[in-house]
Design an enzyme around this catalytic site. Sequence first.
Site, PDB file in Angstrom:
ATOM      1  N   ASN A   1      -7.497  -2.856  14.468  1.00 50.94           N
ATOM      2  CA  ASN A   1      -8.708  -3.095  14.168  1.00 50.94           C
ATOM      3  C   ASN A   1      -8.961  -4.444  12.941  1.00 50.94           C
ATOM      4  OD1 ASN A   1      -7.818  -2.135  11.623  1.00 50.94           O
ATOM      5  ND2 ASN A   1      -9.192  -0.323  11.367  1.00 50.94           N
TER       6      ASN A   1
ATOM      7  N   GLU B   1      -9.402  -1.896   5.497  1.00 51.44           N
ATOM      8  CA  GLU B   1     -10.189  -1.766   6.613  1.00 51.44           C
ATOM      9  C   GLU B   1     -11.403  -2.445   6.767  1.00 51.44           C
ATOM     10  OE1 GLU B   1      -8.410  -0.146   8.553  1.00 51.44           O
ATOM     11  OE2 GLU B   1      -7.564   1.756   7.734  1.00 51.44           O
TER      12      GLU B   1
ATOM     13  N   ASP C   1       0.780  -1.284  -0.176  1.00 49.10           N
ATOM     14  CA  ASP C   1       0.052  -0.044   0.131  1.00 49.10           C
ATOM     15  C   ASP C   1       0.921   1.148  -0.034  1.00 49.10           C
ATOM     16  OD1 ASP C   1       0.792  -0.474   2.508  1.00 49.10           O
ATOM     17  OD2 ASP C   1      -1.035  -0.847   3.650  1.00 49.10           O
TER      18      ASP C   1
ATOM     19  N   HIS D   1      -7.459  -4.915  10.061  1.00 47.88           N
ATOM     20  CA  HIS D   1      -7.037  -4.564   8.650  1.00 47.88           C
ATOM     21  C   HIS D   1      -5.907  -5.412   8.187  1.00 47.88           C
ATOM     22  CE1 HIS D   1      -4.582  -0.421   9.437  1.00 47.88           C
ATOM     23  NE2 HIS D   1      -3.775  -1.660   9.733  1.00 47.88           N
TER      24      HIS D   1
HETATM   25  P1  PGA Z   1       2.269  -1.952  12.658  1.00 45.74           P
HETATM   26  O1  PGA Z   1       1.027  -1.618  11.567  1.00 45.74           O
HETATM   27  O2  PGA Z   1       3.259  -2.962  12.004  1.00 45.74           O
HETATM   28  O3  PGA Z   1       2.772  -0.548  12.588  1.00 45.74           O
HETATM   29  O4  PGA Z   1       1.690  -2.287  14.017  1.00 45.74           O
HETATM   30  C1  PGA Z   1       0.499  -2.773  11.164  1.00 45.74           C
HETATM   31  C2  PGA Z   1      -0.668  -2.516  10.419  1.00 45.74           C
HETATM   32  O5  PGA Z   1      -1.474  -1.522  10.606  1.00 45.74           O
HETATM   33  O6  PGA Z   1      -1.052  -3.322   9.674  1.00 45.74           O
END
Ligand code: PGA
Length: 255
Positions: free
Chosen positions: A136, A143, A67, A138
């Site tokens: 959450n 999302e 992304d 995702h």
């Molecule tokens: P993080 O993010 O590795 O910074 O916890 C993971 C994500 O949000 O997919």
Amino acid sequence: MEIWIVESKQELSIISAKFVAHTVRQKPNAVLGLATGSTPLGMYKELIQLHQEHSLDFSRVTTFNLDEYVGLSSNHPQSYYSYMYNHFFQHVNILSENIHIPRGDAPDPEWECKMYEVAITEEGQIDLQILGIGSNGHIGFNEPGSSPESVTRVVHLAESTIKANARFFTSIELVPCQSITMGMKTILINAKRILLLASGEEKAEAVKRMILGNLTPQLPASFLRTHPNVTVILDIEAAKQLRDVNKIPLSIVYM
Ligand code: PGA
């Protein structure tokens, strides 16, 4: 889905790097799907060390990132392009023409998404897809509400994601509210093997729901259970809510 539980984030980094290194040694022209965020930082560090001290060769490797924020140019310090170059690409011998990251400042983001999806499909398959998970649930920026049929597209970031990612920006107002993300289908169809990493107690509930909850767009990570070859590496904190599941027929390996 196989679950590995390790003692610490450092161990998670070492084991995940070995996983990637094994893939690249087995297949020098491997296609890797890569993730950003805090979780894989240690893995990239380990991979750089494996390159520098043990000649792990990335010269024939192709990568696709999950992304990118819409509106950020590649040289913006918070773009995922900058993240990938700073934390990984500039330290190994990967060729820039083999690196794919959606262009956040593409004049036509919808067209960019279409072309990104085509590029992945044309590659044939992603040998190993690295994923993190949001608190959450995702995956990438898929999302809550994302369908298992979703492909690469422009999405609005959830309020919780904007809050979580504000730590990388000088103020929350500067966090882009849209991104380009590979879709759930893009990942599920194209990845031959998936390695999901989660560290920290703030991921524990999402991890539990991913493994034991319903398959639901409300927790896009749950759809990973429909993929035949997923390994999940958790540190103790992220595995906290799995403690009482010994009776459930899960393939859990305590490392
Ligand atoms: P993080 O993010 O590795 O910074 O916890 C993971 C994500 O949000 O997919």
